[in-house]
Design an enzyme around this catalytic site. Structure first.
Site, PDB file in Angstrom:
ATOM      1  N   SER A 163      54.582 -21.878 -55.589  1.00 43.29           N
ATOM      2  CA  SER A 163      54.387 -22.588 -54.328  1.00 43.29           C
ATOM      3  C   SER A 163      53.320 -21.897 -53.469  1.00 43.29           C
ATOM      4  O   SER A 163      52.197 -21.692 -53.931  1.00 43.29           O
ATOM      5  CB  SER A 163      55.727 -22.705 -53.589  1.00 43.29           C
ATOM      6  OG  SER A 163      55.640 -23.616 -52.522  1.00 43.29           O
ATOM      7  N   ASP A 187      53.791 -24.768 -59.662  1.00 49.00           N
ATOM      8  CA  ASP A 187      53.858 -25.823 -58.650  1.00 49.00           C
ATOM      9  C   ASP A 187      53.265 -25.322 -57.324  1.00 49.00           C
ATOM     10  O   ASP A 187      53.917 -25.291 -56.278  1.00 49.00           O
ATOM     11  CB  ASP A 187      55.282 -26.334 -58.447  1.00 49.00           C
ATOM     12  CG  ASP A 187      55.281 -27.818 -58.056  1.00 49.00           C
ATOM     13  OD1 ASP A 187      54.415 -28.562 -58.542  1.00 49.00           O
ATOM     14  OD2 ASP A 187      56.145 -28.232 -57.268  1.00 49.00           O
ATOM     15  N   ASP A 208      39.464 -17.911 -59.606  1.00 53.19           N
ATOM     16  CA  ASP A 208      40.184 -16.707 -59.191  1.00 53.19           C
ATOM     17  C   ASP A 208      40.659 -15.828 -60.343  1.00 53.19           C
ATOM     18  O   ASP A 208      41.281 -14.801 -60.120  1.00 53.19           O
ATOM     19  CB  ASP A 208      41.392 -17.092 -58.325  1.00 53.19           C
ATOM     20  CG  ASP A 208      40.978 -17.784 -57.035  1.00 53.19           C
ATOM     21  OD1 ASP A 208      39.878 -17.485 -56.544  1.00 53.19           O
ATOM     22  OD2 ASP A 208      41.751 -18.622 -56.544  1.00 53.19           O
ATOM     23  N   HIS A 256      60.692 -28.867 -57.604  1.00 56.32           N
ATOM     24  CA  HIS A 256      59.769 -27.777 -57.271  1.00 56.32           C
ATOM     25  C   HIS A 256      60.128 -26.519 -58.067  1.00 56.32           C
ATOM     26  O   HIS A 256      59.244 -25.782 -58.531  1.00 56.32           O
ATOM     27  CB  HIS A 256      59.864 -27.511 -55.770  1.00 56.32           C
ATOM     28  CG  HIS A 256      58.734 -26.751 -55.177  1.00 56.32           C
ATOM     29  ND1 HIS A 256      57.416 -26.897 -55.563  1.00 56.32           N
ATOM     30  CD2 HIS A 256      58.719 -25.823 -54.166  1.00 56.32           C
ATOM     31  CE1 HIS A 256      56.642 -26.108 -54.833  1.00 56.32           C
ATOM     32  NE2 HIS A 256      57.413 -25.442 -53.990  1.00 56.32           N
TER      33      HIS A 256
END
Length: 574
Positions: A163, A187, A208, A256
């Site tokens: 998250s 997620d 990244d 999630h």
């Protein structure tokens, strides 16, 4: 009228209202962007814990007190896994514990957990979101220190975040002195971040890490996870949206959480999750991608699962970066449209067909992060930005004598066709030889106030050809020097299709088929479909539609029939 046609029609009919709404939305987005400014998280607010098989309880420290002594029993020359949590959580949450325990159970890695629970537990999401940059920079400081002490090599560093923790790890990867080997987003949070694609590396993306993977389980219009393709490999189990199997309709937190639950399971059972490269969930669910490349989701995913290629930057490109470049041959540049990316079917099948049949130079253009925005009208502006970036790359290639303008062929589908038109228009190094528009998007680009340089026009290249397969999603008027209208210019669906999306895709499917099966799409020049279908244009000039269309062709509209299944070309019987 179909549901799809209603959606596009409503967008246009509400344009005057929507235009004002866009301006207001942009202002709100800019305000939100300002709210994500680094709020200078204090060093003591980020607690690290070091684990290995001999120290399962963990050794805590913060960045200020770290001196290396906390890393008791450090394993040399093995992977370092750094794991963190998201909003309203801590390192004691399942998003960290399940993964940590799975690794310690199976491997003798070095593990560090990152607890930023004080900033993460603000009840106002936007405030916690604004803290991700500060936390990520502190994580990067620790990693830089570890590398300086020769405790790690960058290729052995793996960062995992759930998250908002995904963005924490994205920032960390962007601020290390070397490229970390792997970055995994579970997620990754979508709210705010999906609407603000910042150029200053304050969010999770494919730059990244050396290899970046994202698992999506709660995306969607009101989802918690990102709707965008974020990495080199993006996995969408069960469509990537809420509700995931076993989760109730009202429990989006369950969906999630599935991302880290799936990942923990993939550590214990590496072959549990096999994904297929596919353009979207519907095609996957229908079995249309069964023959496509496969990849294991989760911990076993490797960089070799990603289609091979060299990543180019228009600012730094040079001949040394272009391994195996063929001198004196055509350059094919290919890009996608809205809600797509270069890893999806349109770009991949076109690229693969060329590689199978020819020894060309090929560059694919991936603007998937911007293309995945749910508000379509923003695409008009973004297509122009993408096109200008492509024009910069073209100018670099030509100025460095890597390629000549008359060797360049730009190919774009839907909104991507207009991006390629903009690229041709803004290229300063000379007019490119050819642009092919594959069912170039109509909605928004056909508005009176849209300047022609924002869309594909015949002046954007020495030769512009277009293939039209819908007249609602795609243009219902001629855009190029030569315009092909397979199966007519006033049809609902293409043969074999039951919807507009299938018909929209036929444009690139026909084009790919023309590469693999030359001389099978013979078209006749004609005033309209009615005359052609009545046989009144049998003596008119003919052309082959697709890749082999000659750039010295007689300009005009051309018509042909196709089959309802591949190979679609009917040869002289079209």
């Amino acid at each position: 009228m179909t549901a799809e046609a209603n959606v596009f029609g409503n967008i246009v009919s509400g344009m005057n209202t929507v235009t004002n709404g866009v301006e207001n939305a942009v202002e709100k987005v800019e305000e939100a962007a300002e709210s994500l400014t680094d709020t200078s998280v204090e060093d003591k607010e980020v607690i690290f814990k070091y684990f290995n098989k001999d120290h399962r309880e963990g050794i805590p420290f913060n960045i200020q007190e770290f001196n290396g002594s906390q890393l008791k029993g450090w394993r040399e020359n093995v992977l370092l896994k750094v794991i963190t949590h998201g909003w309203l959580c801590s390192a004691q949450c399942p998003s960290v514990v399940l993964i940590k325990d799975a690794y310690l159970e199976k491997y003798d890695f070095n593990l560090i957990t990152v607890d930023w629970s004080n900033p993460a537990n603000n009840n106002i999401y936007e405030i916690s979101a604004s803290e991700t940059e500060g936390v990520g920079k502190i994580v990067a400081r620790l990693l830089n220190d570890l590398e300086k002490r020769s405790l790690v090599t960058w290729e052995n560093v793996n960062l995992l975040g759930h998250s908002l923790g995904g963005h924490v790890m994205g920032v960390a990867g962007a601020n290390t002195k070397g490229k970390v080997g792997r970055l995994i987003g579970l997620d990754v949070a979508g709210p705010i971040f999906d609407d603000i694609r910042r150029p200053d590396a304050r969010a999770f993306d494919s730059t990244d890490g050396a290899f970046v993977e994202a698992i999506h389980t709660a995306a969607g219009l009101f989802g918690l996870g990102s709707n965008l393709s974020l990495g080199h490999s993006d996995f969408f189990p069960n469509g990537g949206i809420h509700p995931q199997p076993g989760c109730s309709d009202i429990d989006i937190i369950c969906s999630h959480a599935r991302s880290y639950e799936f990942f923990a399971e993939s550590i214990r059972n590496p072959n549990a999750f096999v994904g297929k490269l596919c353009e979207n969930w519907i095609k996957f669910d229908n079995g249309d991608c069964n023959d496509n490349a496969s990849a294991l989701m989760g911990d076993p995913t490797t960089k070799t699962d990603v289609p091979k290629g060299v990543v180019l930057d228009s600012e730094t490109v040079n001949e040394n970066a272009l391994t195996g470049w063929r001198k004196g041959v055509l350059l094919k540049m290919i890009t996608h449209g809205w809600l797509a990316s270069a890893s999806m079917e349109m770009v991949q099948t076109t690229k693969d067909a060329y590689l199978q049949m020819h020894d060309y130079n090929i560059i694919t253009v991936d603007w998937g992060k911007s293309a995945m925005h749910s508000f379509y009208l923003i695409m008009i502006h973004r297509a122009k930005i993408v096109g200008i970036e492509i024009s910069k790359l073209i100018d670099k290639l030509v100025d460095q004598h890597i390629v000549t303008s008359d060797q360049i062929h730009l190919i774009g589908h839907s909104v991507g066709a207009h991006a390629m038109g903009v690229a041709g228009h803004f290229a300063k190094s000379g007019k490119v030889a050819r642009i092919t528009g594959l069912d170039a998007a109509k909605q928004g680009f056909d508005l009176p106030f849209q300047k022609k340089r924002n869309r594909l026009t015949p002046s954007d290249a020495t030769f512009v050809d277009c293939i039209h397969t819908t007249t609602s999603i795609g243009y219902d008027e001629s855009l190029g020097d030569v315009d092909f209208w397979p199966n007519g210019e006033r049809y609902l669906y293409q043969p074999g299709c039951k919807g507009l999306i299938c018909s929209h895709a036929r444009a690139y499917e026909f084009f790919v088929d023309s590469i693999l099966h030359p001389h099978t799409y013979l078209a006749h020049k004609c005033k309209n479909w009615g005359k052609y279908d009545d046989g009144k244009c049998a003596q008119e000039p003919t052309l082959y539609m697709g890749d082999e269309t000659p750039t010295n062709a007689i300009h005009g509209d051309y018509f042909l029939h196709t089959s309802d299944k591949p190979p679609y070309g009917l040869g002289n019987n079209g």
